[in-house]
Scaffold this active site. Structure first.
Site, PDB file in Angstrom:
ATOM      1  N   CYS A 114       0.845  -1.194   0.000  1.00  0.00           N
ATOM      2  CA  CYS A 114       0.000   0.000   0.000  1.00  0.00           C
ATOM      3  C   CYS A 114       0.878   1.241   0.000  1.00  0.00           C
ATOM      4  CB  CYS A 114      -1.016  -0.005   1.130  1.00  0.00           C
ATOM      5  SG  CYS A 114      -0.400  -0.428   2.762  1.00  0.00           S
ATOM      6  N   SER A 115       1.075   1.860   1.139  1.00  0.00           N
ATOM      7  CA  SER A 115       1.785   3.128   1.140  1.00  0.00           C
ATOM      8  C   SER A 115       2.374   3.415   2.510  1.00  0.00           C
ATOM      9  CB  SER A 115       0.834   4.255   0.748  1.00  0.00           C
ATOM     10  OG  SER A 115      -0.344   4.164   1.534  1.00  0.00           O
TER      11      SER A 115
END
Lengths: 225, 124
Positions: A114-115
């Site tokens: 994801c991040s």
């Protein structure tokens, strides 16, 4: 501009919310009514991440590691505690690990899923960090990604890629640039760029003016971050 | 201006970097969606690992923009999915309140702040 302004202006000038703005307002309404959030706290979080937390925090951590061997060793052993000693603590209880560049090894950070990103020292990630293009390619072709950032390393330098998770986030400690022995910690912090702490870039050289600089020219860096 | 088309020969091209002083959020709703997730995690509604798993699942769906321009749309979807899982808000309730906000916006004269009280319709 191709926007058509020829339509008759006889209609009522009402407002339009875009679908996402309306949906977020709806969530905020529902969560406030249920007592799960306080709108003032939401505003405070936005203010923090828009203006208070950012890569200048990380630059201070790196500059301190460059100038204080004891701190560098602490950072290597227990980055969470060493970083917290400067007042930067994680909101999600995540652990930090500092990865140090050497002449033989260059470190690059990504979150493939994801991040995940070290918010406390770097703020909210740039768009490219969250892009599928970076997340997939950093692992497959790190040298190619670095080249796209203009960072060319010797063929003999090994590139080590670190995949962040919700529990563990990485901060790259770049190598201290040469001919910086006379610089103070504040001056050193000015050489540290955001990308150099993700691993996609390198620190600035002394005297270099660059759009990557975190402090504008003439700003002495005091009291910022 | 339409966004540049993706060149199939170089599908991995990174989006341009706006530099360290670029706005953190492209639009206000993105900042609000971001802050809602942070606040709910801090309140203990979900762990950050649960959040990362939900966000990863949304980001992994086919059709995501390689440049990440739709990142906060996935973020919002992840938030709604977790709220449903936690029994806080079902999608149909969110739809109803969203529609109320749209009606309120239309009923608000241009230049005035949009308030939910301006909704002329029934919400419940």
């Amino acid at each position: 501009m191709t926007h058509d302004h020829d339509h008759p202006h006889d209609h009522h000038h009402d407002n339009d919310l875009d679908p996402f703005a309306a949906r977020v307002r709806a969530l905020e309404t529902i969560l406030t009514e249920k007592g799960l959030i306080d709108p003032a706290a939401i505003d405070a979080i936005i203010e923090t991440y828009e203006h208070k937390v950012g890569p200048r925090n990380g630059a201070r951590v790196v500059a301190k590691a460059w100038s204080d061997q004891g701190f560098a060793e602490w950072l290597a052993e227990d980055a969470t505690a060493a970083i917290a000693s400067l007042g930067y603590t994680g909101r999600q209880g995540e652990h930090m690990q500092a990865v140090f560049n050497t002449p033989d090894t260059h470190n690059l950070v990504v979150c493939t899923l994801c991040s995940c990103y070290p918010w406390t020292v770097l703020g909210v990630p740039p768009v490219w960090y969250k892009a599928p293009a970076y997340r997939s390619r950093a692992v497959i072709d790190p040298r190619g990604v670095l080249a796209e950032f203009g960072t060319i390393l010797p063929e003999t330098t090994r590139i080590r890629v670190w995949d962040s998770t919700a529990e563990l986030r990485y901060l790259v400690v770049p190598m201290r640039p040469e001919e910086t022995g006379h610089l103070s910690e504040d001056e050193l912090a000015r050489l540290v760029t955001r990308d150099s702490m993700i691993g996609t870039g390198l620190p600035l050289r002394p005297g270099a003016l660059s759009p990557d600089a975190l402090w504008p020219a003439g700003d002495d860096g005091e009291g910022r971050g | 201006m339409s966004p540049p088309e993706t060149d199939p020969a170089s599908p991995f091209r990174l989006p341009p970097d706006a530099g360290p002083d670029a706005p953190v959020f492209a639009e206000p709703w993105q900042a609000q969606a971001f802050a809602l997730a942070v606040a709910l995690n801090e309140r203990g509604l979900f762990t950050w690992s649960e959040w990362a798993a939900e966000l990863s699942a949304k980001l992994a769906r086919p059709g995501a923009d390689p440049g990440g321009a739709d990142y906060y749309r996935h973020w919002l979807d992840a938030l709604e999915a977790l709220l449903a899982k936690k029994g806080v808000a079902e999608p149909d309730i969110i739809d109803q309140v969203t529609n109320a906000w749209h009606r309120a916006a239309h009923a608000t004269p241009h230049g005035q702040p949009i308030r939910l009280e301006n909704d002329p319709g029934e919400r419940s």
